[in-house]
Structures are given as C-alpha cells and as structure tokens.
Design an enzyme around this catalytic site. Structure first.
Site, mmCIF file in Angstrom:
data_model
loop_
_atom_site.group_PDB
_atom_site.id
_atom_site.type_symbol
_atom_site.label_atom_id
_atom_site.label_comp_id
_atom_site.label_asym_id
_atom_site.label_seq_id
_atom_site.Cartn_x
_atom_site.Cartn_y
_atom_site.Cartn_z
ATOM 1 N N CYS A 20 13.026 11.165 7.812
ATOM 2 C CA CYS A 20 12.947 10.809 8.842
ATOM 3 C C CYS A 20 14.106 10.887 9.898
ATOM 4 O O CYS A 20 14.273 11.280 11.206
ATOM 5 C CB CYS A 20 12.361 9.598 9.029
ATOM 6 S SG CYS A 20 13.607 8.371 8.230
ATOM 7 N N GLU A 39 9.213 1.935 11.314
ATOM 8 C CA GLU A 39 10.163 2.790 11.254
ATOM 9 C C GLU A 39 9.608 4.128 11.044
ATOM 10 O O GLU A 39 8.917 4.485 10.224
ATOM 11 C CB GLU A 39 10.959 2.613 9.990
ATOM 12 C CG GLU A 39 12.274 3.139 9.797
ATOM 13 C CD GLU A 39 12.472 4.632 9.091
ATOM 14 O OE1 GLU A 39 12.243 5.633 9.978
ATOM 15 O OE2 GLU A 39 12.270 4.662 7.984
ATOM 16 N N LYS A 41 0.930 -1.019 0.042
ATOM 17 C CA LYS A 41 0.127 0.047 -0.116
ATOM 18 C C LYS A 41 0.899 1.246 -0.012
ATOM 19 O O LYS A 41 1.481 1.434 0.905
ATOM 20 C CB LYS A 41 -0.626 0.064 1.190
ATOM 21 C CG LYS A 41 -1.866 1.013 1.232
ATOM 22 C CD LYS A 41 -1.640 2.249 1.401
ATOM 23 C CE LYS A 41 -2.769 3.419 1.328
ATOM 24 N NZ LYS A 41 -2.183 4.930 1.818
ATOM 25 N N GLU A 68 9.240 17.288 15.526
ATOM 26 C CA GLU A 68 9.534 16.790 14.045
ATOM 27 C C GLU A 68 8.713 17.651 13.029
ATOM 28 O O GLU A 68 7.702 17.731 13.074
ATOM 29 C CB GLU A 68 9.455 15.423 13.780
ATOM 30 C CG GLU A 68 9.765 14.798 12.324
ATOM 31 C CD GLU A 68 9.698 13.694 12.022
ATOM 32 O OE1 GLU A 68 10.610 12.719 11.185
ATOM 33 O OE2 GLU A 68 8.704 12.975 12.547
#
Length: 496
Positions: free
Chosen positions: A300, A266, A191, A399
């Site tokens: 990331c 992750e 996906k 973040e």
C-alpha cells in the site's frame, strides 16, 4: 539453486483440511463448503480450507461476546501480557514454518517471508508490554455547584472486534490488529483474505497453544461477500478494523453505520517519492527501485510515483533500468529468486491492463511491460518503469499494486510539492537529499501519514502508521492504536 525443502510440519499442515476456529473449537463451515488455496508461482492447489458464511460469522461473534463478558474479563493486565509474550515466543519458534506458508500462498521470496515472520514476533512482543500501561487520569474539575468533586477516567476495552486483513502481508496484518486487540482486553473475529488463509490458520493454532481462553480469538475463512460483508455489518460487533483497497473501505464504512460501530481503515496509496538534485543519486535510485519492486509492488505504501529533478533524470533512469534488470523472477521457494509472482491471475490481469493503458495514454515504457518469457506458469510480471512527461496517464494517477514505477521530472520545488500532493491518497511520501534544511521543509509540506527521508518503507511498532485523505481513518501501531480499541469512561464522585 533449487527450491527449499518444505518442513515436515508444513507438509503435515497442508495435508489436513483448514477449518474454522469458533469458541475454542476447530470445525467445518456450517454449509460444508471448502475452497482451494493456490500457489501463485505454479497455479496449483496447495490446500483446501473451510468456506464460511453468515451462519459461521454469527457463531463466531457470539463466541467472542461470551468470552469478552466471561473468562477473558477475569484476566488481569499482567496475565494478558504474559499470554502475549508466550505467543511471541511461539512465533519465534515456528518462524521458518510460518515463512514457508507465506511464500506458498502469497508467492513472495522466502527471504522476505522470513523477515515478515520475524517481524510478527516483534510486533506481538511490543504489544505484550502494553496491558499494564493503559491508564486513566484525574482532572481538576470545577462544578457549578461548588461541591468538592473527584473526577477520574478509566480506559475500558471496546469489545468484539472484526478484523479483516489483506493478502499482501498475510501474517503481519493479522498481528498488527490482534496485538492491540489482545493487549486492551478486547476479543476478535479474524477474517483473512481468501487468497492467503493458511498462515492465519497456523497463527490461530499458535494462539490456542499459547493458552488464550476459548472465544477470545475466532477465525472465519471464506470469501469477502459471504464472510467479510456480514462481519462488517454485524449488529453485535463493536469495532471493525480493515486493511485493503479504498473501494472496499468505503463499503466497510457504510456497513458499520447500522450500529455505529467504531471503524479504523488502512487503505490504498499512490505514494510520491522525490529525488532532489543534491541527493546521492546511486543510493536514491536504489531506494526508489526497492520502494516499488519490493513484494512485487503489492504494498500500500509502494513508491509508485517518482519525481526526479530534471538535471539528474537520465542518470536515475539508467540506474532504475539496472535495478529492474538485476531482479531474478521465479518461485519464491527458490532462494536464488528475488521477485516472486503476483498473488493471483486476477491481479496479474489488472497489472497487465495498466501496462497496456499506460502506453496507450502516452507514457513511455522504459523497461519491462509484460510477462517474463522464460516462465510458462505462475502469475509473474516484469518489473516495469514508465516515463510520463505529461503526468496524465493512468499509471501516474491510479494505484496499480504491482511492480510498476512511473517517473516524472521537475524543476521548481513549490510546483513539485503541489504535484506530489495532487492525489486522493496520502498514505506515504519520501524524499532523497543531502540538505537537512530542504529535507525538513519539503517533508513539512507533504500530505502523508508517513514521510521517509533518505529511506523508504521503514515501519516500527512504536511509531504510528496510517494515512491522510482517502488512505484511511485512524492509526495502526504505537500508543495511538490503543485508543482505537478502548473507550474512555469519565467518573464523578461527590465528596461533600
């Protein structure tokens, strides 16, 4: 320089509606719905793809299960490796085509997209060597009965794997997960992110062309709530692998509890990058700039917290401003541009909100801070640098996922390490120094899954990748990831 000309193969691909791939058949979504894919540099639609839902997820999982217990189970390890090598060659042959699709839907500069396409082939080639090397072992057991026993272990594939991947590296993230799935003999339902489904569709076309049996890899495109959520909670999925935000990762983990499926995550990061006073300042500042501005900061592992020794702070800030000003913003298909747009209007709005809040909370804006005036369309934002002396602003703690760097100064190493580790994340960290002893001492104290010394964002398929704390569960890549897609069976044989 003008934008590059799209390859005829890319234009043909875009002219055809993207479809789901289930059980070896390209098909429309069960509900007949479609959604548009936007070019973030122009804000115009470049293609339409099928919008799957729970019915399509059910069909894809059933097809994967049938392949796992049927034709795929008959393939020897050597045959699996051969198919992966064939896929790697196809990725190499179609590298430019894949790169153009990446830039069209993600926005990143074409040079970076070409690097991503080249890396994808290398990753698949690495995993092509694994099928014949997944081994069990024998153990010198001592049963209480005293009877002679042979004990050995075998490694078996987990089964049906749900792979949910993000938009920032739309091809890399697919092959990071598909590589070990196919190497171990598992099967997949992939996906992709709704922002970047095109390169995933083209990848699956190449998987089909490589000769993988029907149902081994299935593709369901669609929105997260309608496809990702039912996939994560599906009772016949044995494992889920997810890359994305920590917030969504929590939802994935909760959804997996229904049948206690294996989970690897992750997730996010707020990675500290440290410049010691003895470092090569010019090199370190460039590394720090590249560590946050690469891929528009949508990484990331972005080095978004920069800790600079007070004695070299002014010099580093001057270098950072120079690197930020050197970036040429514009559509990624123009090779003259070094920074593309953010992936969507939503992401642009989020980053602009952080830029405003950072200033309201006392951080000093050194450069950047808004949209570039010369670009009327596209989700562009200037590379931006803050100085936060108090280290309390949101831009120093949360973040952002954009080209926004927050700089803090330090004087004592012990205090520095505490500050660097003071985060719910632990994905990556780095330091710049000429002193080998300092490098190893500081690296040993940093709570992060990857530590880079005098470099940043170095990743290799032979080395494990993953995070501490809220940056995830498990490891991608290397021999470590093979464990995530296999079960270990212990067999006892009475030899009496």
């Amino acid at each position: 320089m003008s934008q590059i000309q799209l390859l005829p193969a890319v234009e043909k691909f875009l002219s055809q509606p993207g479809r789901l791939f289930i059980g070896g058949t390209w098909q429309d979504a069960a509900g007949g719905r479609r959604f548009a894919v936007e070019n973030p540099a122009s804000e115009s639609s470049v293609a339409e793809v099928a919008e799957g839902d729970e019915r399509d997820v059910d069909a894809a999982v059933a097809a994967a299960r049938a392949a796992f217990t049927g034709p795929w189970a008959q393939h020897s390890p050597a045959q699996r490796g051969l198919l992966l090598f064939r896929l790697a060659e196809l990725l190499d042959q179609h590298r430019e085509e894949l790169a153009q699709l990446i830039t069209l839907e993600n926005g990143k500069p074409i040079a970076n997209a070409r690097g991503e396409a080249a890396s994808a082939a290398n990753i698949i080639r690495y995993f092509a060597g694994w099928p014949t090397k997944i081994e069990g072992s024998t153990h010198p057991v001592s049963p209480a009965s005293g009877a002679p026993m042979l004990n050995y272990t075998v490694r078996e594939p987990v089964g049906v794997c749900a792979l949910i991947v993000p938009w920032n590296f739309p091809l890399t993230m697919c092959v990071w997960k598909l590589g070990p799935v196919l190497a171990t003999g598992c099967v997949a339902v992939l996906k992709p992110a709704e922002q970047t489904p095109l390169v995933a569709i083209r990848l699956v076309q190449l998987i089909e062309a490589a000769g993988f049996p029907a149902g081994v890899v299935n593709l369901v495109t669609g929105l997260g709530a309608h496809t990702g959520a039912p996939l994560a909670g599906h009772a016949d999925v044995d494992k889920i692998a997810f890359t994305g935000s920590t917030q969504v990762g929590r939802l994935i983990a909760q959804a997996a509890t229904g049948n206690m499926k294996k989970v690897s995550l992750e997730l996010g990061g707020k990675s500290p990058n440290i410049i010691l006073p003895d470092a090569d300042i010019v090199r370190a500042a460039k590394g720090a700039a590249d560590g946050i501005f690469y891929n528009q900061g949508q990484v990331c592992t972005a080095g978004s917290r920069l800790y600079v020794h007070a004695s070299v702070l002014d010099q580093v800030l001057e270098e950072l401003q120079r690197h930020a000003a050197a970036h040429v913003l514009g559509p990624g298909l123009d090779p003259a541009n070094s920074m593309g747009p953010l992936v969507s209007a939503r992401q642009l709005g989020s980053v602009r909100g952080y830029l405003q809040r950072g200033q309201e909370e006392g951080a000093e804006l050194i450069c950047g801070g808004d949209r570039p005036a010369h670009l009327e369309r596209g989700h562009f934002i200037q590379p931006s640098v803050f100085l936060d002396r108090a280290e309390r602003a949101c831009v120093a703690r949360e973040e952002i996922f954009g080209p926004v760097l927050t700089v803090m100064s330090w004087t004592e190493v012990d205090e520095l390490v505490l500050r660097a580790n003071d985060s719910p994340y632990g994905l990556a960290a780095g330091l710049w120094t000429r002193d080998l002893r300092s490098a190893h001492r500081v690296a040993a104290q940093l709570k992060a899954g990857s530590v880079w010394i005098n470099c940043w964002n170095v990743v290799d398929p032979a080395s494990p990748f993953g995070g501490y704390k809220q940056s995830g569960w498990g490891r991608e890549m290397s021999k470590n990831v093979i464990d995530a897609y296999t079960e270990t069976k212990s067999v006892f044989v009475d030899l009496a």
